[in-house]
Enzyme design. Structure first.
Site, short mmCIF file in Angstrom:
data_model
loop_
_atom_site.label_atom_id
_atom_site.label_comp_id
_atom_site.label_asym_id
_atom_site.label_seq_id
_atom_site.Cartn_x
_atom_site.Cartn_y
_atom_site.Cartn_z
N SER A 117 27.20 3.63 -7.53
CA SER A 117 25.80 3.61 -7.97
C SER A 117 25.54 2.51 -8.98
O SER A 117 26.41 2.16 -9.78
CB SER A 117 25.45 4.95 -8.61
OG SER A 117 24.20 4.87 -9.29
N TYR A 141 26.87 11.27 -14.89
CA TYR A 141 26.81 10.93 -13.45
C TYR A 141 27.32 9.51 -13.24
O TYR A 141 28.23 9.27 -12.44
CB TYR A 141 25.38 11.06 -12.92
CG TYR A 141 25.17 10.38 -11.59
CD1 TYR A 141 24.52 9.15 -11.51
CD2 TYR A 141 25.65 10.94 -10.42
CE1 TYR A 141 24.34 8.51 -10.30
CE2 TYR A 141 25.48 10.30 -9.20
CZ TYR A 141 24.82 9.08 -9.15
OH TYR A 141 24.65 8.44 -7.94
N LYS A 145 30.95 7.92 -11.38
CA LYS A 145 30.98 6.90 -10.33
C LYS A 145 31.90 5.75 -10.73
O LYS A 145 32.70 5.25 -9.93
CB LYS A 145 29.57 6.37 -10.06
CG LYS A 145 28.66 7.36 -9.38
CD LYS A 145 29.20 7.79 -8.02
CE LYS A 145 28.25 8.69 -7.26
NZ LYS A 145 28.79 9.12 -5.96
C1 WQD Z 1 12.49 4.85 -10.80
C2 WQD Z 1 11.38 4.41 -11.75
C3 WQD Z 1 11.02 5.88 -13.60
C4 WQD Z 1 9.38 9.22 -11.22
C5 WQD Z 1 18.01 6.44 -10.09
C6 WQD Z 1 19.31 7.05 -10.45
C7 WQD Z 1 20.41 6.03 -10.26
C8 WQD Z 1 20.39 5.44 -8.88
C9 WQD Z 1 19.02 4.82 -8.66
C10 WQD Z 1 21.80 6.81 -7.39
C11 WQD Z 1 11.74 4.60 -13.22
C12 WQD Z 1 9.79 5.82 -12.70
C13 WQD Z 1 9.95 8.02 -11.62
C14 WQD Z 1 8.03 9.51 -11.57
C15 WQD Z 1 7.91 7.39 -12.69
N1 WQD Z 1 20.61 6.40 -7.86
N2 WQD Z 1 9.22 7.12 -12.34
N3 WQD Z 1 7.34 8.57 -12.29
O1 WQD Z 1 15.95 6.07 -12.71
O2 WQD Z 1 15.75 3.87 -11.42
O3 WQD Z 1 17.62 5.43 -10.97
O4 WQD Z 1 18.06 5.90 -8.80
O5 WQD Z 1 22.88 6.48 -7.59
O6 WQD Z 1 21.61 6.68 -10.46
O7 WQD Z 1 19.23 7.41 -11.79
O8 WQD Z 1 15.26 6.04 -10.28
O9 WQD Z 1 13.48 7.12 -8.99
O10 WQD Z 1 14.26 8.22 -11.14
O11 WQD Z 1 12.91 6.14 -11.25
O12 WQD Z 1 7.25 6.56 -13.37
O13 WQD Z 1 7.45 10.58 -11.23
O14 WQD Z 1 10.23 5.21 -11.51
O15 WQD Z 1 10.65 5.91 -14.96
O16 WQD Z 1 11.21 3.55 -13.96
P1 WQD Z 1 16.10 5.31 -11.44
P2 WQD Z 1 13.96 6.98 -10.38
#
Ligand code: WQD
Length: 326
Positions: A117, A141, A145
């Protein structure tokens, strides 16, 4: 070739299983079916076991007969849950990898593609993150990884073993309507859930140093991600990879939260002004892959557009919400 896929009944795993079968490979799946759904992979043999239980080792050894390589997805992936239950996450993800490696060692299988990841980079941010970027995970998490990758390197140092660790950026979409992501853990399904309830999508912060103030991520279609696993599998089994080698699997193109919400409005035909709330703890402003290593060493690149991602995700969401199956 015969491939054992752990977690093959899951969202990403089932896309890989289908692509393997479509190209003529034989597949056996190991999955505890707690979050996976066997209806995603009809006709595929499933060995139902909990990989983190030491009792799984003889079961997996049995399942490894005539297997040329393993693709390892099985594991826990809820970042928030990992913060609250760190010991359990290490037991599940690191323990599961250890048991799998012991079973592989016992029968002499020395090829793996590992589901890693971008979380290994922690708060590293930028619009073209290479595999050489510092790996400082900020949650258990991500740590599990990175430890998984190190376990693979340590095994490769003492026995014939080759592996590719694929560092996923932000995966979304559906390769077929019945294969959509049913876990509401990431932006796209979280926005869908709000729209279903007639509520405004929530944007975590609009005061970041980005063009529109919202965070930028590298969204990749799950079908492109699945294709990367097949390209990595071939590189490992052809001997084109030595030891354990990490690959960023992303598009190299960033999209902001606002752009994603707008794309979802286009795909769904539902427009509700997003509600801006405070930043979410731990969110870097920009996290976009430099995917050039996967391009040059695996001959892989993402092909789907953002519209493909969001429209396929929405189609699947509608099907699954109206009684289709995962
Ligand atoms: C994306 C963006 C939120 C929901 C995750 C995992 C990481 C990897 C990639 C697996 C961020 C914003 C989200 C909402 C929002 N996956 N957001 N409103 O945090 O980039 O990473 O996916 O291995 O391990 O942590 O993904 O989809 O949670 O958020 O504004 O209702 O969308 O703040 O900027 P993230 P995410």
């Amino acid at each position: 070739m015969r491939v054992l896929v752990t977690g093959g009944a899951g969202y990403i795993g089932s896309h890989v299983v289908r692509q393997l079968v479509e190209r003529g490979d034989e597949v056996v799946v190991v999955d505890d079916l707690e979050t996976g759904d066997e209806r995603r992979i009809p006709g595929i043999p499933i060995v139902r076991t909990e990989l983190s239980d030491p009792a799984a080792i003889p079961v997996v050894r049995e399942a490894l007969s005539d297997v040329a390589a393993v693709i390892h997805f099985a594991g826990r992936k809820r970042v928030n849950e990992s913060v609250l239950r760190p010991a359990w996450y290490y037991q599940q993800n690191v323990g599961g990898m250890a048991n799998l490696l012991l079973a592989m060692e016992a029968v002499g299988v020395g090829s793996m593609v590992f589901s890693s990841s971008a979380a290994v980079y922690g708060t590293s941010e930028g619009d073209s993150i290479p595999e050489s970027a510092p790996t400082n995970p900020i949650n258990p998490y991500g740590s599990t990884k990175l430890i998984g990758e190190r376990m693979l390197s340590d095994v490769a140092a003492v026995r014939p073993f080759r592996s590719a660790s694929l560092r996923y950026f932000n995966v979304a979409g559906a390769g077929a309507p019945e294969l959509g992501d049913t876990a509401v853990l990431n932006l796209v399904p979280m926005v869908f859930e709000r729209l279903d309830a007639g509520e405004a999508p929530v944007v975590f912060g609009a005061d970041y140093p980005t063009p529109d103030g919202t965070c930028i991520r590298d969204y990749i279609h799950v079908s492109d991600l699945a294709a990367a696993h097949l390209a990595a599998l071939d590189a490992v089994t052809d001997g084109r990879i030595d030891g354990n080698r990490a690959f960023n699997i992303g598009t190299g193109v960033g999209s902001s939260v606002r752009e994603m919400v707008e794309a979802i409005e286009q795909a769904s035909g539902i427009r509700i002004e997003p509600r801006i709330v405070e930043r979410r703890e731990g969110d870097p402003a920009v996290v976009v892959a430099d995917p050039s290593r996967a391009r040059s060493e695996l001959g892989w690149k993402a092909r789907h557009t953002l519209q493909d991602i969001v429209s396929s995700a929405w189609r699947s969401h509608v099907l699954l919400a109206t009684g289709g199956h995962a």
